[in-house]
Design an enzyme around this catalytic site. Structure first.
Site, mmCIF file in Angstrom:
data_model
loop_
_atom_site.group_PDB
_atom_site.id
_atom_site.type_symbol
_atom_site.label_atom_id
_atom_site.label_comp_id
_atom_site.label_asym_id
_atom_site.label_seq_id
_atom_site.Cartn_x
_atom_site.Cartn_y
_atom_site.Cartn_z
ATOM 1 N N ASP A 65 0.860 -1.166 0.000
ATOM 2 C CA ASP A 65 0.000 0.000 0.000
ATOM 3 C C ASP A 65 0.911 1.234 0.000
ATOM 4 O O ASP A 65 2.144 1.129 0.088
ATOM 5 C CB ASP A 65 -0.952 -0.026 1.218
ATOM 6 C CG ASP A 65 -2.170 0.857 0.977
ATOM 7 O OD1 ASP A 65 -3.210 0.632 1.616
ATOM 8 O OD2 ASP A 65 -2.080 1.771 0.120
HETATM 9 C C1 GLC Z 1 -4.319 4.374 -0.096
HETATM 10 C C2 GLC Z 1 -5.214 3.234 0.273
HETATM 11 C C3 GLC Z 1 -5.313 2.187 -0.798
HETATM 12 C C4 GLC Z 1 -5.195 2.854 -2.150
HETATM 13 C C5 GLC Z 1 -3.775 3.362 -2.263
HETATM 14 C C6 GLC Z 1 -3.535 4.099 -3.578
HETATM 15 O O1 GLC Z 1 -3.619 4.831 1.019
HETATM 16 O O2 GLC Z 1 -4.987 2.550 1.486
HETATM 17 O O3 GLC Z 1 -6.566 1.510 -0.626
HETATM 18 O O4 GLC Z 1 -5.482 1.945 -3.183
HETATM 19 O O5 GLC Z 1 -3.416 4.205 -1.179
HETATM 20 O O6 GLC Z 1 -4.270 5.290 -3.597
#
Ligand code: GLC
Length: 756
Positions: free
Chosen positions: A290
């Site tokens: 993430d």
């Molecule tokens: C965010 C979220 C994730 C998302 C990623 C890209 O912090 O936790 O669900 O897909 O970053 O935006």
């Protein structure tokens, strides 16, 4: 002399041959007819370390002239395998042209975006889509999102989010499919099918991403990013099933979660990322972290620095680093120092390249989907269908709904009656509020001058604490036959990092509903929110209530159709509604405990003064809010009057390999055609470990005309009763079971059977 001449001739012939061969011979990795695994190996064998690490690095898009020089060079050097958050199609094609035509190996970039519940045409938030209990509608929504986003060059979405969520204080419950592992598995698989289509290489298919692996929904206290404490057996019986289903559905990618579970951050959890995901489930796609979740392990106190974090994540099984840059920077050293085997890097690159080949990026790296797909009539119709099926009717006293022609003056009040941006909900980066059809506008379009509509927002926005506007709304109510009150949450109040301690209506909304109810006019309350709210007071004060988890672009038309009887509500709660936050966590598939509540306990207002210590009984309930929730899982009313009878099983005893054939008569005694979601639950009465009092194992949407009845049949493989028992092996344990079929998780019509 002659021999020299011959030698020259021989060399030149060879070189011509070589040249001609080299001119004629396409590298295997560029041969679309070659098996993908051969293409992967051929390409990998030609890559430098830097090019390999480039494929393991995703950067966040930036379009800054002073940095573009660096960006362009990095692309040409093959240092960027993926870009997130670029949505300008022309710029995507231009960057892709650099990668494909100006880099040494021409490896296309994979462009990713959070297309969570629609791209331009916004569908209900995932919690609302789960409320439809309709995998076909959910898949259609994901397909529409894929078609629209691919028209801007997006070929990867970070969806579906299948975190089991049982704490509505947690803002990200909005993105989830709710509390139940079976429903979340069905919803997640349907989204993957919709995104990836029949063939991932189709230009309108986009790679799905099952997230957040794992346990994120159990963040302690409902506070985002917080620690979780999920033991192995609960992990396997509750939190992993939707992810295992995602692998079976062919999810191209997985994303790790931010949380540490029992002290181990997910982005360094070898047990789940390698032992389970790859070893047990055979996942062949790739895992992305993430956002900076790798280097955030420094904050966790799990890693000493970014190099340590890169080492632990790479060795655990995270293939691609989302935006932290630590792989590109530290993996060369780590490989040279022997801390990360080259085989780990190579396998990660294989996983990424495999998906790029499966996406057909090498064959068609540039945009080919026309812009006309955005907001197409087909997509808007799909969004309306989804919104319509997501609406949950929680109350309909005296059948005040659907509104009839007897209504000549309508008061439309509340801050969400005409809130095009809020109606779309969280995670709608690319949605445009100008396309939203609000309830107010839908009702106006529906009736034109044939209905006297008095509109009074009363509050400027949901959090508005000013009560000044309530008087006008009350005045409108007094002049109307019926009051439609639209309340709930602004979009910003749910979603990532937006968690709440209180789930009561924010601002002066509660005062508004009370003032409207005090007029004596029938109040129909429509709630738009990103989570279940503690709306018990509003339920009491309203004649009817529709609950809509932010319904998206076409929500207004969907709600209007239901309010005026052009459609019947059929949504069911995908998550339990608590009476108060004090009841949280509260969910239907709970264990029985040794002292289960008998639901007749004496509640706090009825306890005699000087009551004896044990006079209240000793069971598992709360003195003030009791045991039952405000609204149970699976609940939802319709304009039909459904009843269940005549439950039958084809056997009373089954063997492990059998299929249980269960059947019930469903009748609609109402005067309206309607659709019911019939639900089948089971209970394993005695297990090697304690088992939930009920578990959803199947559901069917059944449309019945007024007065019609039918037999509803279910086929449930006995193998679906398996769980991880005392020996941590997934087995079906012999013993006695109860099976229910009914309208919600309080289903009472049951039959018994045994497994031998
Ligand atoms: C965010 C979220 C994730 C998302 C990623 C890209 O912090 O936790 O669900 O897909 O970053 O935006």
């Amino acid at each position: 002399m002659k021999s020299q001449l011959l030698e020259i001739l021989a060399v030149s012939a060879f070189s011509i041959l070589t040249v001609s061969t080299s001119v004629a011979k396409t590298p295997v990795y560029k041969d679309s007819k070659a098996p993908i695994e051969q293409r992967v190996e051929d390409l990998l064998s030609q890559m430098t370390m830097e090019e390999k690490l480039g494929q393991l690095s995703q950067i966040n898009s930036f379009n800054d002239p002073k940095w573009n020089v660096v960006l362009y060079q990095n692309i040409k050097d093959g240092k960027i395998g993926s870009i997130i958050n670029e949505v300008n199609g022309k710029r995507i094609d231009s960057l892709q042209r650099m990668a494909v035509k100006q880099s040494r190996l021409g490896i296309p970039v994979l462009f990713g975006r959070d297309v969570i519940h629609g791209y331009k045409t916004i569908f209900p938030i995932p919690l609302g889509q789960a409320a439809t209990f309709d995998p076909e509608v959910i898949a259609a929504g994901a397909h529409a999102a894929a078609v629209e986003s691919s028209s801007d060059g997006i070929r990867w979405t970070f969806s579906p989010m299948v975190d089991i969520s049982r704490d509505p204080r947690w803002g990200r419950i909005a993105e989830s499919a709710g509390e139940d592992p079976y429903l979340a598995s069905v919803v997640g698989s349907a989204m993957i099918k919709g995104y990836q289509g029949a063939n991932l290489s189709d230009a309108t298919s986009i790679a799905a991403c099952a997230k957040h692996f794992f346990g994120y929904g159990a963040s302690e206290g409902g506070r985002d990013y917080n620690s979780t404490f999920i033991p192995e057996r609960t992990m396997r019986n509750v939190y992993l099933p939707p992810f295992e289903s995602a692998v079976k559905a062919g999810a191209a990618t997985f994303m790790t979660s931010f949380n540490d579970n029992d002290g181990i951050p997910a982005s360094a959890n070898h047990h789940i990322l390698t032992d389970i995901l790859r070893g047990e489930w055979g996942f062949k796609g790739f895992v992305v972290s993430d956002w900076s979740s790798i280097t955030e392990m420094i904050n966790h106190g799990f890693c000493s620095d970014a190099k340590d974090a890169a080492c632990k994540s790479a060795n655990a099984g995270v293939d691609m680093d989302m935006v932290s840059g630590c792989y590109l920077k530290y993996l060369p050293e780590l490989v040279n120092e022997g801390k990360v085997p080259m085989s780990v890097v190579d396998n990660a690159v294989r996983n990424v390249l495999r998906i790029k080949f499966q996406l057909g990026l090498f064959e068609h790296p540039f945009i080919s989907t026309p812009q006309t797909v955005k907001y197409s009539a087909e997509n808007l119709a799909a969004a309306k269908q989804s919104a319509e099926e997501s609406v949950i009717m929680l109350k309909n006293e005296g059948d005040v709904l659907p509104l009839t022609s007897g209504v000549t003056t309508l008061a439309v009040v509340g801050p969400l009656a005409n809130a095009p941006y809020e109606q779309m909900g969280t995670w709608t980066f690319d949605g445009e509020k100008s396309h939203t059809v609000t309830p107010l506008n839908a009702i106006k379009s529906m009736f034109g001058k044939n209905l006297n509509i008095i509109y009074e927002p009363a509050l400027a926005y949901s959090r508005d604490n000013s009560t000044e506007g309530i008087a006008k709304a009350v005045d409108a109510a007094k002049r109307a036959d019926v009051v439609l009150a639209f309340v709930g949450e602004e979009a910003i109040l749910s979603g990532e990092a937006h968690c709440l301690a209180s789930l009561n209506l924010v601002g002066a909304q509660s005062q508004l509903i009370s003032a409207l109810a005090a007029t004596g006019k029938p109040v129909v309350t429509v709630v738009m929110a990103g989570r279940p709210l503690t709306i018990g007071k509003q339920l009491d004060e309203s004649k009817a209530m529709l609950y809509c988890f932010h319904p998206g672009t076409m929500g207004g038309e969907a709600i209007a159709d239901i309010l005026f009887g052009k459609a019947s509500p059929s949504g069911k709660t995908p998550v339990t509604f608590p009476k108060s936050t004090g009841q949280i966590p509260i969910y239907y598939c709970h264990n029985n405990t040794g002292r289960p509540a008998n639901r007749t306990e004496t509640l706090i207002d009825k306890i005699p003064v000087e009551a004896g210590q044990t006079s209240l009984g000793c069971t598992s309930f709360l003195l003030d809010d009791g045991f039952d929730p405000l609204v149970p899982f699976g609940f939802g009313l319709s304009y039909g009057k459904f009843s269940y009878s005549g439950i039958t099983l084809d056997k009373s005893t089954y063997s492990a390999g059998d299929v249980i054939h269960a059947s019930v008569t469903l009748a609609n005694a109402g005067s309206h055609d309607a659709t019911e979601v019939a639900q089948l639950y089971i209970r394993d009465k005695v297990g090697s470990v304690t088992r939930p009092v009920k578990e959803l194992k199947a559901f069917r949407r059944v449309a019945l005309k007024a007065g019609e009845s039918t037999r509803v049949d279910f086929e449930l493989p006995v193998s679906d009763l398996a769980f991880y028992g005392i020996d941590m092996k997934r087995t079906v344990e012999p013993g006695d079971f109860t099976l229910w079929i009914g309208t919600d998780s309080n289903a009472s019509l049951s039959a018994s059977f045994s497994v031998k």
